[in-house]
Design a protein around this motif. Structure first.
Motif, PDB file in Angstrom:
ATOM      1  N   ASN A  37      -1.921  -2.374  -7.041  1.00  0.00           N
ATOM      2  CA  ASN A  37      -3.365  -2.404  -7.312  1.00  0.00           C
ATOM      3  C   ASN A  37      -4.179  -1.727  -6.202  1.00  0.00           C
ATOM      4  O   ASN A  37      -5.104  -2.316  -5.662  1.00  0.00           O
ATOM      5  CB  ASN A  37      -3.837  -3.850  -7.511  1.00  0.00           C
ATOM      6  CG  ASN A  37      -3.125  -4.531  -8.640  1.00  0.00           C
ATOM      7  OD1 ASN A  37      -2.803  -3.917  -9.645  1.00  0.00           O
ATOM      8  ND2 ASN A  37      -2.857  -5.817  -8.476  1.00  0.00           N
ATOM      9  N   ASP A  38      -3.816  -0.518  -5.856  1.00  0.00           N
ATOM     10  CA  ASP A  38      -4.510   0.254  -4.815  1.00  0.00           C
ATOM     11  C   ASP A  38      -4.465  -0.417  -3.443  1.00  0.00           C
ATOM     12  O   ASP A  38      -5.309  -0.137  -2.583  1.00  0.00           O
ATOM     13  CB  ASP A  38      -5.966   0.532  -5.204  1.00  0.00           C
ATOM     14  CG  ASP A  38      -6.070   1.379  -6.457  1.00  0.00           C
ATOM     15  OD1 ASP A  38      -5.194   2.233  -6.670  1.00  0.00           O
ATOM     16  OD2 ASP A  38      -7.027   1.164  -7.220  1.00  0.00           O
ATOM     17  N   LYS A  39      -3.549  -1.298  -3.233  1.00  0.00           N
ATOM     18  CA  LYS A  39      -3.373  -1.971  -1.948  1.00  0.00           C
ATOM     19  C   LYS A  39      -1.961  -1.669  -1.433  1.00  0.00           C
ATOM     20  O   LYS A  39      -1.046  -1.429  -2.208  1.00  0.00           O
ATOM     21  CB  LYS A  39      -3.525  -3.489  -2.089  1.00  0.00           C
ATOM     22  CG  LYS A  39      -4.822  -3.938  -2.693  1.00  0.00           C
ATOM     23  CD  LYS A  39      -5.829  -4.228  -1.644  1.00  0.00           C
ATOM     24  CE  LYS A  39      -7.080  -4.815  -2.299  1.00  0.00           C
ATOM     25  NZ  LYS A  39      -8.156  -4.917  -1.406  1.00  0.00           N
ATOM     26  N   VAL A  40      -1.827  -1.715  -0.116  1.00  0.00           N
ATOM     27  CA  VAL A  40      -0.528  -1.528   0.520  1.00  0.00           C
ATOM     28  C   VAL A  40      -0.252  -2.771   1.355  1.00  0.00           C
ATOM     29  O   VAL A  40      -1.051  -3.139   2.220  1.00  0.00           O
ATOM     30  CB  VAL A  40      -0.512  -0.278   1.426  1.00  0.00           C
ATOM     31  CG1 VAL A  40       0.843  -0.120   2.089  1.00  0.00           C
ATOM     32  CG2 VAL A  40      -0.880   0.967   0.644  1.00  0.00           C
TER      33      VAL A  40
ATOM     34  N   GLU B  19       0.600  -8.292   5.912  1.00  0.00           N
ATOM     35  CA  GLU B  19      -0.536  -7.453   6.274  1.00  0.00           C
ATOM     36  C   GLU B  19      -0.958  -6.626   5.076  1.00  0.00           C
ATOM     37  O   GLU B  19      -0.136  -5.960   4.453  1.00  0.00           O
ATOM     38  CB  GLU B  19      -0.156  -6.518   7.429  1.00  0.00           C
ATOM     39  CG  GLU B  19      -1.268  -5.595   7.850  1.00  0.00           C
ATOM     40  CD  GLU B  19      -0.882  -4.697   9.009  1.00  0.00           C
ATOM     41  OE1 GLU B  19      -1.714  -3.860   9.385  1.00  0.00           O
ATOM     42  OE2 GLU B  19       0.244  -4.813   9.529  1.00  0.00           O
ATOM     43  N   GLU B  20      -2.230  -6.698   4.751  1.00  0.00           N
ATOM     44  CA  GLU B  20      -2.807  -5.864   3.711  1.00  0.00           C
ATOM     45  C   GLU B  20      -3.384  -4.664   4.450  1.00  0.00           C
ATOM     46  O   GLU B  20      -4.420  -4.762   5.102  1.00  0.00           O
ATOM     47  CB  GLU B  20      -3.869  -6.652   2.940  1.00  0.00           C
ATOM     48  CG  GLU B  20      -4.217  -6.072   1.598  1.00  0.00           C
ATOM     49  CD  GLU B  20      -5.068  -4.828   1.705  1.00  0.00           C
ATOM     50  OE1 GLU B  20      -6.155  -4.877   2.276  1.00  0.00           O
ATOM     51  OE2 GLU B  20      -4.611  -3.794   1.206  1.00  0.00           O
TER      52      GLU B  20
ATOM     53  N   GLY C 173      -6.940  -4.207   6.284  1.00  0.00           N
ATOM     54  CA  GLY C 173      -6.649  -4.674   7.634  1.00  0.00           C
ATOM     55  C   GLY C 173      -6.586  -6.183   7.782  1.00  0.00           C
ATOM     56  O   GLY C 173      -6.779  -6.710   8.868  1.00  0.00           O
ATOM     57  N   ARG C 174      -6.302  -6.898   6.695  1.00  0.00           N
ATOM     58  CA  ARG C 174      -6.166  -8.356   6.773  1.00  0.00           C
ATOM     59  C   ARG C 174      -4.723  -8.725   7.078  1.00  0.00           C
ATOM     60  O   ARG C 174      -3.798  -8.138   6.508  1.00  0.00           O
ATOM     61  CB  ARG C 174      -6.615  -9.015   5.472  1.00  0.00           C
ATOM     62  CG  ARG C 174      -8.104  -8.848   5.226  1.00  0.00           C
ATOM     63  CD  ARG C 174      -8.536  -9.488   3.955  1.00  0.00           C
ATOM     64  NE  ARG C 174      -7.973  -8.706   2.846  1.00  0.00           N
ATOM     65  CZ  ARG C 174      -8.192  -8.938   1.577  1.00  0.00           C
ATOM     66  NH1 ARG C 174      -8.945  -9.948   1.221  1.00  0.00           N
ATOM     67  NH2 ARG C 174      -7.670  -8.184   0.653  1.00  0.00           N
ATOM     68  N   ILE C 175      -4.542  -9.729   7.948  1.00  0.00           N
ATOM     69  CA  ILE C 175      -3.199 -10.148   8.351  1.00  0.00           C
ATOM     70  C   ILE C 175      -3.093 -11.663   8.240  1.00  0.00           C
ATOM     71  O   ILE C 175      -4.000 -12.391   8.657  1.00  0.00           O
ATOM     72  CB  ILE C 175      -2.897  -9.718   9.804  1.00  0.00           C
ATOM     73  CG1 ILE C 175      -2.966  -8.193   9.930  1.00  0.00           C
ATOM     74  CG2 ILE C 175      -1.537 -10.242  10.250  1.00  0.00           C
ATOM     75  CD1 ILE C 175      -2.861  -7.683  11.346  1.00  0.00           C
ATOM     76  N   LEU C 176      -1.983 -12.128   7.680  1.00  0.00           N
ATOM     77  CA  LEU C 176      -1.691 -13.553   7.576  1.00  0.00           C
ATOM     78  C   LEU C 176      -0.391 -13.864   8.294  1.00  0.00           C
ATOM     79  O   LEU C 176       0.589 -13.125   8.156  1.00  0.00           O
ATOM     80  CB  LEU C 176      -1.526 -13.966   6.108  1.00  0.00           C
ATOM     81  CG  LEU C 176      -2.753 -13.955   5.223  1.00  0.00           C
ATOM     82  CD1 LEU C 176      -2.346 -14.136   3.765  1.00  0.00           C
ATOM     83  CD2 LEU C 176      -3.688 -15.081   5.635  1.00  0.00           C
ATOM     84  N   TYR C 177      -0.381 -14.969   9.042  1.00  0.00           N
ATOM     85  CA  TYR C 177       0.835 -15.494   9.653  1.00  0.00           C
ATOM     86  C   TYR C 177       0.998 -16.918   9.140  1.00  0.00           C
ATOM     87  O   TYR C 177       0.018 -17.656   9.048  1.00  0.00           O
ATOM     88  CB  TYR C 177       0.711 -15.576  11.173  1.00  0.00           C
ATOM     89  CG  TYR C 177       0.628 -14.257  11.891  1.00  0.00           C
ATOM     90  CD1 TYR C 177       1.780 -13.646  12.365  1.00  0.00           C
ATOM     91  CD2 TYR C 177      -0.598 -13.647  12.133  1.00  0.00           C
ATOM     92  CE1 TYR C 177       1.707 -12.444  13.060  1.00  0.00           C
ATOM     93  CE2 TYR C 177      -0.679 -12.451  12.816  1.00  0.00           C
ATOM     94  CZ  TYR C 177       0.471 -11.856  13.280  1.00  0.00           C
ATOM     95  OH  TYR C 177       0.396 -10.675  13.965  1.00  0.00           O
ATOM     96  N   GLY C 178       2.226 -17.332   8.855  1.00  0.00           N
ATOM     97  CA  GLY C 178       2.456 -18.708   8.438  1.00  0.00           C
ATOM     98  C   GLY C 178       3.922 -18.962   8.167  1.00  0.00           C
ATOM     99  O   GLY C 178       4.722 -18.033   8.076  1.00  0.00           O
ATOM    100  N   GLU C 179       4.266 -20.217   8.045  1.00  0.00           N
ATOM    101  CA  GLU C 179       5.653 -20.590   7.759  1.00  0.00           C
ATOM    102  C   GLU C 179       5.998 -20.377   6.290  1.00  0.00           C
ATOM    103  O   GLU C 179       7.140 -20.141   5.945  1.00  0.00           O
ATOM    104  CB  GLU C 179       5.918 -22.041   8.166  1.00  0.00           C
ATOM    105  CG  GLU C 179       6.085 -22.217   9.661  1.00  0.00           C
ATOM    106  CD  GLU C 179       7.200 -21.342  10.230  1.00  0.00           C
ATOM    107  OE1 GLU C 179       8.366 -21.510   9.836  1.00  0.00           O
ATOM    108  OE2 GLU C 179       6.906 -20.477  11.075  1.00  0.00           O
ATOM    109  N   GLU C 180       4.997 -20.464   5.425  1.00  0.00           N
ATOM    110  CA  GLU C 180       5.179 -20.188   4.001  1.00  0.00           C
ATOM    111  C   GLU C 180       3.970 -19.388   3.519  1.00  0.00           C
ATOM    112  O   GLU C 180       2.836 -19.807   3.728  1.00  0.00           O
ATOM    113  CB  GLU C 180       5.283 -21.481   3.187  1.00  0.00           C
ATOM    114  CG  GLU C 180       6.463 -22.339   3.546  1.00  0.00           C
ATOM    115  CD  GLU C 180       6.462 -23.676   2.808  1.00  0.00           C
ATOM    116  OE1 GLU C 180       5.775 -23.801   1.775  1.00  0.00           O
ATOM    117  OE2 GLU C 180       7.137 -24.593   3.292  1.00  0.00           O
TER     118      GLU C 180
END
Length: 155
Positions: free
Chosen positions: A80-83, A109-110, A114-121
């Motif tokens: 959807n136009d995202k990487v 990372e989107e 430039g959005r980034i998520l860190y997490g265990e799940e």
């Protein structure tokens, strides 16, 4: 074995390279181990082990229902136009549901925004464009995003 291979390489050209391959048609499972590299159009997945669970489609052919990647997992997905770039200890992809699940040391990372998520799940649903992230007390969820410089806008 031949039915499985013809299904894996049909239509959208899914290519899986690995050091070792085994399949059990009765159980509907294919296992790839050692330096596994998966390519489908622009999408890429790298891992130490990939288990592909198959189901029978409408023409009674085996088709992938779930991919489970473990060991040094990282991927690039174009949607959807995202990487998206991601990694984790275990990554599960369910193609019929368009859902990704990352377990253990998750990073997503989107690239476009430039959005980034860190997490265990980390749970990502491409159909609804929803994400859910679970952390733990010793390693909380972290969300990062780029902000526009408001000082430049005022000038």
């Amino acid at each position: 074995f031949f039915i499985l291979c013809s299904t894996l390489f049909a239509d959208n050209q899914l290519i899986i390279d690995s050091n070792f391959f085994e399949a059990d048609d009765q159980k509907g499972v294919a296992i790839f181990t050692g330096n596994v590299k998966v390519t489908k159009i622009e999408d890429r997945l790298n891992c130490d082990k990939l288990v592909v669970n198959m189901i029978k489609d409408n023409q009674n052919q085996q088709t992938p229902e779930k991919y489970t990647a473990t060991g040094n997992v990282n991927f690039n997905v174009y949607s959807n136009d995202k990487v998206y770039y991601g990694k984790g200890d275990t990554v599960i992809y369910e193609p019929f549901k368009n859902k990704y699940t990352i377990f253990g040391n998750g990073y997503l990372e989107e690239k476009t925004d430039g959005r980034i998520l860190y997490g265990e799940e980390i749970y990502l649903d491409e159909i609804t464009a929803q994400a859910k992230v679970v952390g733990k007390e010793s390693k909380p969820v972290r969300f990062m995003m780029k902000l526009q410089d408001t000082n430049k806008e005022k000038q």
